[in-house]
Motif scaffolding. Sequence first.
Motif, PDB file in Angstrom:
ATOM      1  N   UNK A 128       0.808  -1.271  -0.001  1.00  0.00           N
ATOM      2  CA  UNK A 128      -0.057   0.131  -0.037  1.00  0.00           C
ATOM      3  C   UNK A 128       0.939   1.345  -0.174  1.00  0.00           C
ATOM      4  N   UNK A 129       0.485   2.304  -0.685  1.00  0.00           N
ATOM      5  CA  UNK A 129       1.153   3.489  -0.533  1.00  0.00           C
ATOM      6  C   UNK A 129       0.892   4.165   0.818  1.00  0.00           C
ATOM      7  N   UNK A 130       2.212   4.584   1.328  1.00  0.00           N
ATOM      8  CA  UNK A 130       2.067   5.300   2.255  1.00  0.00           C
ATOM      9  C   UNK A 130       1.233   6.500   2.560  1.00  0.00           C
ATOM     10  N   UNK A 131       0.457   6.870   3.555  1.00  0.00           N
ATOM     11  CA  UNK A 131      -0.658   7.981   3.548  1.00  0.00           C
ATOM     12  C   UNK A 131       0.409   9.253   4.152  1.00  0.00           C
ATOM     13  N   UNK A 132       1.433   8.934   4.751  1.00  0.00           N
ATOM     14  CA  UNK A 132       2.330  10.034   5.225  1.00  0.00           C
ATOM     15  C   UNK A 132       3.636  10.282   4.373  1.00  0.00           C
ATOM     16  N   UNK A 133       4.004   9.505   3.637  1.00  0.00           N
ATOM     17  CA  UNK A 133       5.388   9.656   2.959  1.00  0.00           C
ATOM     18  C   UNK A 133       5.195   9.491   1.219  1.00  0.00           C
ATOM     19  N   UNK A 134       4.821  10.538   0.751  1.00  0.00           N
ATOM     20  CA  UNK A 134       4.513  10.382  -0.670  1.00  0.00           C
ATOM     21  C   UNK A 134       5.498  10.149  -1.344  1.00  0.00           C
ATOM     22  N   UNK A 135       5.220   9.022  -2.415  1.00  0.00           N
ATOM     23  CA  UNK A 135       6.206   8.381  -3.235  1.00  0.00           C
ATOM     24  C   UNK A 135       6.811   7.206  -2.509  1.00  0.00           C
ATOM     25  N   UNK A 136       6.300   6.701  -1.407  1.00  0.00           N
ATOM     26  CA  UNK A 136       6.791   5.452  -0.820  1.00  0.00           C
ATOM     27  C   UNK A 136       5.710   4.700  -0.486  1.00  0.00           C
ATOM     28  N   UNK A 137       6.130   3.268  -0.069  1.00  0.00           N
ATOM     29  CA  UNK A 137       4.908   2.416   0.183  1.00  0.00           C
ATOM     30  C   UNK A 137       5.554   1.350   0.863  1.00  0.00           C
ATOM     31  N   UNK A 138       4.529   0.744   1.781  1.00  0.00           N
ATOM     32  CA  UNK A 138       4.761  -0.329   2.643  1.00  0.00           C
ATOM     33  C   UNK A 138       4.521  -1.693   2.008  1.00  0.00           C
ATOM     34  N   UNK A 139       5.412  -2.781   1.901  1.00  0.00           N
ATOM     35  CA  UNK A 139       5.224  -3.890   1.207  1.00  0.00           C
ATOM     36  C   UNK A 139       5.667  -4.793   2.226  1.00  0.00           C
ATOM     37  N   UNK A 140       4.413  -5.923   2.220  1.00  0.00           N
ATOM     38  CA  UNK A 140       4.741  -6.943   3.232  1.00  0.00           C
ATOM     39  C   UNK A 140       5.071  -8.289   2.404  1.00  0.00           C
ATOM     40  N   UNK A 141       6.194  -8.924   2.818  1.00  0.00           N
ATOM     41  CA  UNK A 141       6.592 -10.254   1.985  1.00  0.00           C
ATOM     42  C   UNK A 141       6.742 -11.317   3.079  1.00  0.00           C
ATOM     43  N   UNK A 142       6.482 -12.527   2.475  1.00  0.00           N
ATOM     44  CA  UNK A 142       6.673 -13.665   3.045  1.00  0.00           C
ATOM     45  C   UNK A 142       7.783 -14.628   2.548  1.00  0.00           C
ATOM     46  N   UNK A 145      12.500 -20.241   3.394  1.00  0.00           N
ATOM     47  CA  UNK A 145      13.542 -21.045   3.321  1.00  0.00           C
ATOM     48  C   UNK A 145      13.456 -22.458   3.195  1.00  0.00           C
ATOM     49  N   UNK A 146      13.899 -23.050   2.133  1.00  0.00           N
ATOM     50  CA  UNK A 146      14.100 -24.534   2.154  1.00  0.00           C
ATOM     51  C   UNK A 146      15.556 -25.172   1.929  1.00  0.00           C
ATOM     52  N   UNK A 147      15.716 -26.426   2.384  1.00  0.00           N
ATOM     53  CA  UNK A 147      16.851 -26.715   2.047  1.00  0.00           C
ATOM     54  C   UNK A 147      16.895 -27.629   0.808  1.00  0.00           C
ATOM     55  N   UNK A 148      17.898 -28.434   0.606  1.00  0.00           N
ATOM     56  CA  UNK A 148      18.129 -29.019  -0.646  1.00  0.00           C
ATOM     57  C   UNK A 148      17.307 -30.052  -0.871  1.00  0.00           C
ATOM     58  N   UNK A 149      16.404 -30.672   0.255  1.00  0.00           N
ATOM     59  CA  UNK A 149      15.516 -31.692   0.245  1.00  0.00           C
ATOM     60  C   UNK A 149      13.976 -31.017  -0.184  1.00  0.00           C
ATOM     61  N   UNK A 150      13.850 -29.727  -0.062  1.00  0.00           N
ATOM     62  CA  UNK A 150      12.428 -28.973  -0.201  1.00  0.00           C
ATOM     63  C   UNK A 150      11.991 -28.798   1.249  1.00  0.00           C
ATOM     64  N   UNK A 151      12.470 -29.438   2.390  1.00  0.00           N
ATOM     65  CA  UNK A 151      12.063 -29.171   3.585  1.00  0.00           C
ATOM     66  C   UNK A 151      12.018 -27.640   4.083  1.00  0.00           C
ATOM     67  N   UNK A 152      10.937 -27.081   4.578  1.00  0.00           N
ATOM     68  CA  UNK A 152      10.933 -25.792   5.010  1.00  0.00           C
ATOM     69  C   UNK A 152      11.834 -25.716   6.084  1.00  0.00           C
ATOM     70  N   UNK A 153      12.855 -24.759   6.197  1.00  0.00           N
ATOM     71  CA  UNK A 153      13.948 -24.455   7.408  1.00  0.00           C
ATOM     72  C   UNK A 153      13.625 -23.207   8.167  1.00  0.00           C
ATOM     73  N   UNK A 154      12.982 -22.259   7.376  1.00  0.00           N
ATOM     74  CA  UNK A 154      12.616 -20.870   7.822  1.00  0.00           C
ATOM     75  C   UNK A 154      11.478 -20.233   7.218  1.00  0.00           C
ATOM     76  N   UNK A 155      10.743 -19.555   8.118  1.00  0.00           N
ATOM     77  CA  UNK A 155       9.616 -18.960   7.447  1.00  0.00           C
ATOM     78  C   UNK A 155       9.454 -17.484   8.334  1.00  0.00           C
ATOM     79  N   UNK A 156       9.290 -16.271   7.712  1.00  0.00           N
ATOM     80  CA  UNK A 156       9.364 -14.909   8.178  1.00  0.00           C
ATOM     81  C   UNK A 156       8.650 -14.103   7.385  1.00  0.00           C
ATOM     82  N   UNK A 157       7.759 -13.143   8.026  1.00  0.00           N
ATOM     83  CA  UNK A 157       7.021 -12.114   7.155  1.00  0.00           C
ATOM     84  C   UNK A 157       7.932 -10.789   7.331  1.00  0.00           C
ATOM     85  N   UNK A 158       8.138 -10.196   6.583  1.00  0.00           N
ATOM     86  CA  UNK A 158       9.111  -8.794   6.693  1.00  0.00           C
ATOM     87  C   UNK A 158       8.329  -7.608   5.993  1.00  0.00           C
ATOM     88  N   UNK A 159       8.049  -6.533   6.753  1.00  0.00           N
ATOM     89  CA  UNK A 159       7.657  -5.294   6.204  1.00  0.00           C
ATOM     90  C   UNK A 159       8.557  -4.318   5.922  1.00  0.00           C
TER      91      UNK A 159
END
Length: 189
Positions: A128-142, A145-159
């Motif tokens: 979403x675009x920032x309401x207080x900082x024109x030309x900037x936006x907040x992005x949320x990412x999930x 991380x997986x190892x070579x066998x495809x097993x999930x080794x890490x999960x994190x949500x980042x803003x």
Amino acid sequence: MTTEPLQERVTEPRVIEQRGLYFDELEEDVVYAHRPGRTVTEADNVLFTTMTMNTQALHLDAAWSAEQPFGQRLVNSMFTLATVVGQSVPQLTQGTIIAQLGLTDVSFPHPMYHGDTLYTETVVTGKRLSSSRPGQGIVTMKHTGRNQHGEVVALATRSCLMWTRDAHTAAQQANSAGKERAHKGRIDT
């Protein structure tokens, strides 16, 4: 047949700067696969663990760890998290991020061991675009991380606070013009 002198045929090459994606380029619900993977070594684990003053025997003491439920030393989960985020930087945020705002929902469902290779994927789950900082936006990412066998080794949500392309270009031009004015105003002695 006429030939032009070499100096007339030479033109300046086009410059392509490696960067992440701007707010306006990021797409929601798309999987960004970050490659190459990163094989984690014993040296990585020991160096990171000791640099961060983490004295956990589970990362440092092979004899003690052999007697524990996993039967061997584990890669420091903070190293795993840092690498998961780091693998996303060239493709998503290099030069286009203003600030990391936070990490939530961090988990490590499966351990990483020395010699495992970590692969990371990211899905943009919101923006979403920032309401207080024109030309900037907040992005949320999930990040996943997986190892070579495809097993999930890490999960994190980042803003992250990200630039829009136009606002970043304008800011860079204003900064460049300001530096030029400051340079012209200096008195050389």
